[in-house]
Motif scaffolding. Sequence first.
Motif, PDB file in Angstrom:
ATOM      1  N   ARG A 244      19.329  76.219  40.955  1.00  0.00           N
ATOM      2  CA  ARG A 244      18.604  74.779  40.963  1.00  0.00           C
ATOM      3  C   ARG A 244      18.361  74.422  42.157  1.00  0.00           C
ATOM      4  N   CYS A 245      19.256  74.443  42.949  1.00  0.00           N
ATOM      5  CA  CYS A 245      18.783  73.743  44.646  1.00  0.00           C
ATOM      6  C   CYS A 245      17.200  74.182  45.423  1.00  0.00           C
ATOM      7  N   PRO A 246      16.195  74.024  45.775  1.00  0.00           N
ATOM      8  CA  PRO A 246      15.367  74.725  46.182  1.00  0.00           C
ATOM      9  C   PRO A 246      15.155  74.461  47.639  1.00  0.00           C
ATOM     10  N   VAL A 247      14.553  74.669  48.818  1.00  0.00           N
ATOM     11  CA  VAL A 247      14.929  74.544  50.145  1.00  0.00           C
ATOM     12  C   VAL A 247      14.262  72.681  50.408  1.00  0.00           C
ATOM     13  N   TRP A 248      14.870  72.377  51.208  1.00  0.00           N
ATOM     14  CA  TRP A 248      14.245  70.595  51.207  1.00  0.00           C
ATOM     15  C   TRP A 248      14.201  70.671  53.242  1.00  0.00           C
ATOM     16  N   ASN A 249      13.343  69.646  53.002  1.00  0.00           N
ATOM     17  CA  ASN A 249      13.286  69.365  54.238  1.00  0.00           C
ATOM     18  C   ASN A 249      14.638  68.595  55.251  1.00  0.00           C
ATOM     19  N   LEU A 250      14.216  68.234  56.432  1.00  0.00           N
ATOM     20  CA  LEU A 250      15.730  67.869  56.635  1.00  0.00           C
ATOM     21  C   LEU A 250      14.795  65.957  57.057  1.00  0.00           C
ATOM     22  N   SER A 251      14.161  66.123  57.378  1.00  0.00           N
ATOM     23  CA  SER A 251      13.405  64.572  57.383  1.00  0.00           C
ATOM     24  C   SER A 251      13.552  63.818  55.488  1.00  0.00           C
ATOM     25  N   ASP A 252      14.792  64.280  54.717  1.00  0.00           N
ATOM     26  CA  ASP A 252      14.337  63.888  53.923  1.00  0.00           C
ATOM     27  C   ASP A 252      15.890  63.255  53.805  1.00  0.00           C
ATOM     28  N   THR A 253      16.432  63.579  54.507  1.00  0.00           N
ATOM     29  CA  THR A 253      17.937  62.451  54.820  1.00  0.00           C
ATOM     30  C   THR A 253      17.853  62.078  55.827  1.00  0.00           C
ATOM     31  N   CYS A 254      16.830  60.752  55.950  1.00  0.00           N
ATOM     32  CA  CYS A 254      16.943  60.084  57.376  1.00  0.00           C
ATOM     33  C   CYS A 254      17.550  59.606  56.824  1.00  0.00           C
TER      34      CYS A 254
END
Length: 772
Positions: A244-254
């Motif tokens: 269910r979890c897609p790849v994600w951008n590191l910047s999303d967890t700023c």
Amino acid sequence: MFCRKAKEDIELFDRDFPQSAPLLPVLAPQKSYDYVLVAHKDEEAEGDKETQRTVKQKAFIEMLRKKNIKVLEIPHDDKLFYGLRAPNEVFEDYKYLLKVSDACNWIEEPKAVVPQSTRIRIVHHILHHTYLDNGEDLHELLKKHVFETFFCLHEKRAQKELRTNWARWSSLFIRQPFSEVKAYFGEKVALYYLWLDWYTKLLVPAAVLGMLVFLYGLAFFNSNPLIKEVCESDIIMCPRCDKRCPVWNLSDTCAYAKVSHLFDNEATVAFAMSMAIWATLFLELWKRQRAKHVSKWKVYDWCEEEEELILDIVNDQDCKPKHFRHSYLRSMLVLILVTLMLVVIIGIAHAIVVFRVVAAPLLSEGSWEFIRDHANTVAVLLGAVLHYLTIQIMTRVNRWVALKLCDLEKTRSSTATERSFTVKMFTFQFFTLFSSLFYVAFFMGRINGYPGSYVRVAGRWRLEECHPSGCLTDLFIQMAVVMVLKQTLNNVFEFIVPWCKQFFLRRKAMRMERKCGHCYRKTCRDESGCVEPCDVCKLRNWLLNYHLADTNAFSLFNEFLEMVVQFSFTTIFVAAFPLAPLLALLNNIFEIRLDAIKMISLERRLVPKKTNDIGIWTNVLEAIGVLAVIANGLVIGISSDFIPRLLYRYYYGPCAVSGVYTNCMKGYIRNTLSTANLNETLVRKDFITAQLMTDGLNVTQCSYRDYRHHEDYTLTSQFWLILAVRFAFIILFEHVLVVCKFIAAWFVPNNPLQVKNQRLEDKQKRLKEELR
């Protein structure tokens, strides 16, 4: 001088004391009854036949009368109230035995009038060491409902003075009257408040340091290069869970990275070292504070064993001493059972971990977008709340198990039972509270594997991963939720419940006020006058005490346990939560008055107990201080990114290559990440195609937190160097702090010179008086 009272008042006194013929005793009657026993009326009796319960009631009362205990029976509704008063001869014997004893012979009581607190303590001992012919004592009679309860009475005048000067919210910042508390509740309760007061005062510098660490992180909130690297990064991270979890951008967890830096920065190391030394100084300075007050109260040389022997002789002059016993078989059995209980507690902590592992992927497919995007953080919060609920349930289970193990040990005295219970209960509570925290601090994100070789629970759910900014934030969230919930809700419930009970039930006693024709006359109300209150007024006072919240031998233990657990939170993982001392300080400012109001106005009077120390809790606090050094060293060395950042700055980073020390941490986050090739079959089997899509494009590579080669996924040399430096730092950190603790303990003597000189003068004075 004869008492100017009406004739009817004298007749009232004669009714209560039919054996006192002369008028002289009317001049100075004893103030009040020392204890009250409550029993249910026998409604099952048929005619003149008495039930077994009534027979035992009368037999126990008769045994008390044989010891010259005056018993006054007053019926009320379906209950019988027995007022108990010990004769003066008992207290004269007690004073004489104190005088001739080895260690208790220079306290004040042999020369002074026996205070009400001592009277209560002696009668309490007699009550619990009075046996029927079949060997049953009061404890067994209570279990068989022969008696409902027993309690000692509050003294109205002293209670009012303490309520005015101490037990009220307007006295938050007023010095506590420790000597008055000692006179009313005994030395044991007074030492608790003295310890809590000292602990709260010493929390002020710790809270200030914690705030400075927090403000230090806040000052570099927007300019920190690590935060900028995360917030401006274009790195694509591997999926956090399966399917269910897609790849994600590191910047999303700023935002997560910013919070991490508030508590994981360079100042944290200095703060952790300071708190370890603070814990030692606190204990050493507390020993001086204790010595000063117990010397003032004349109990410095008080001996528990001699006090027990004196009370036994006062109760029964033909008694025999209880010998010390030890059974290796029982000790081994208890040790095995304690170990099994700890295994169960650790198993529950593992269950909480599994809950978080399972909850994260389920939340990521929820209908709420916010929860989907922050599934891991929400799972951590839910895990913390579940941890708190587990603590509340296991506290009751731990108490029951600890009491059963104490029964199995067959300790020789109530004090020995209390010591044994304290050690077991605290051990169980410590593992209940900290097992989950130890997992988050030292195992989370380190045993979860890597793409193509993930570690799974039951072969299905992947273990949790740490954020690229570190694992310390997860530990901070767990600690903050548990600490805030535990302190806030516990204080609310322990105050609201007895307050509501007292508010609704005290009206029953208030109705008694108009049943007595003398209630509006001083002759009936004034307990310090020449004539004692009538039966109705006595009953009214007894009912007021009866309807208060019950207390027992472990009431004070609960308060100590709460504060010592807080002390553990404040010291053991303080590197992950620098604001813990501040929260503890704010809580304790209100906790002191909350406990005082409870004890004075909402609860039955605690049985005053004599002591000269806080007992086994001193050893527990010393053990926590040592454990704090170990835990904080491990948190900084293993959980935080202090060591990797240090090595990157001086060995792997751009400054180490160029020799120019500017922007030394540039590229640090990327350096801590490894790359997985999603085209490889071994890696591809852990994900599905839908997970590898972002902005309509297929991703061929993703990053994850580890130090591995991207070709064969073996650990890099940087990993092994960081690991070696971590262990070297832990050893150095702990050895330095242990040396500092020993120096601090040596530098601060336990007894002030003033106390030593005062005791010397007191002993000389006593010896001179004996010579005369």
